[in-house]
Scaffold this active site. Sequence first.
Site, PDB file in Angstrom:
ATOM      1  N   LYS A 121      19.265  -9.908  49.008  1.00 24.37           N
ATOM      2  CA  LYS A 121      19.873 -10.695  47.940  1.00 24.37           C
ATOM      3  C   LYS A 121      21.196 -11.353  48.319  1.00 24.37           C
ATOM      4  CE  LYS A 121      16.935 -10.207  44.538  1.00 24.37           C
ATOM      5  NZ  LYS A 121      16.436 -11.306  43.688  1.00 24.37           N
ATOM      6  N   ASP A 145      19.052  -5.841  38.052  1.00 20.75           N
ATOM      7  CA  ASP A 145      18.514  -4.489  38.132  1.00 20.75           C
ATOM      8  C   ASP A 145      19.151  -3.731  39.295  1.00 20.75           C
ATOM      9  OD1 ASP A 145      16.730  -3.941  36.048  1.00 20.75           O
ATOM     10  OD2 ASP A 145      15.192  -5.206  36.942  1.00 20.75           O
TER      11      ASP A 145
END
Length: 369
Positions: free
Chosen positions: A75, A103
């Site tokens: 990410k 999340d």
Amino acid sequence: MHTTPSPRPVTWFARPAARSWRCAPAPDAVRRFHAGQPGHVPTPLMELPALADELGVGRVFVKDESCRFGLPAFKALGASWAVHRILAERAPQDPVLLVTATDGNHGRAVARMARLAGRPAHVFVPRGVHPEAVAAIEAEGARVTRVDGPYDAAVRRAAGAAAEPPAVLVQDTAWPGYEEIPGWIVEGYATLFHEIDGQLRAASAEPPGLLAVPVGVGSLAQAAVTHYRSRPGGPAPAVLAVEPVAAACVLASLVRGEPVTVETGETAMAGLNCGTPSSLAWPSLREGLDAAVAVTDADSARAASDLAALGLSSGPCGAASLAGVRAALAGADAGERRAALGLGASATLVLLSTEGTAANPATAPGDPS
């Protein structure tokens, strides 16, 4: 947008014509930016001959994203490029508050990039995110707000909190009217695929015949499709999307031919537990994805265990790639599916392991890919 009830009996979709679709590439500036970042090195591409023997193909490689910029998932590539673009459009003295929902992995990446840039961050986390994941985000200096609801509810809260300047929403899913910043995040993932190109060449390996990608809202799969469908000439690899049976929104959308929202259930692949495809990703997925497959938690757990035995740390979301390839290339319909994917016995397969086990304490928080 249609809503499709769960459970869904369809677990496979193929569209071989996708290999002929073409699109524009991601900007070269992305690779130059990442190459210039302190501490950035390409993540490993591991060859696993045992999997090639099992799957009946020439070679199998796994892209290990268990440590990217010192974080346990891919990410940071998207978050770093997006934050760079956001700040580049503002004067250095302008106040900026970076807001996101997560999340786990995306929120921590945004918080890390905000800290490095000397800017504050506010991260909304949905119900069920493990306390260790929350603590990791807070350790980056971000403010964390817990939301008593699923991921989509956290996104809505984050969007509301970012409605007024100096707040800026840095979200890795898109919807009509909010697509520029998610587009920058997708561009950031391009570095991963350029690394794979170079690593395969260094290993004297053929270009991939199949790339398997874990999918949540579809942003990483969009980046994969963009990379492999923007090359002039030459054979294009098949791109396989892998989702949990409990949240196969891209598969359901491909079957229907338009975006649908599905009712999600519980899954250990928490980072893939998404009910709606990104509006930005959908056109590329519709045209450029060769196939999609849905796998169970048991499939993913077995794959994670097998990868660990082969020396690779992979959480449930990362191991979904292996689970999906197994589902596609084994069983009664294996011959038909291999033909749809254009795979011969000498093919090279690349599986994306998008996170390590460190990203998944206890309840396996991840992030929609």
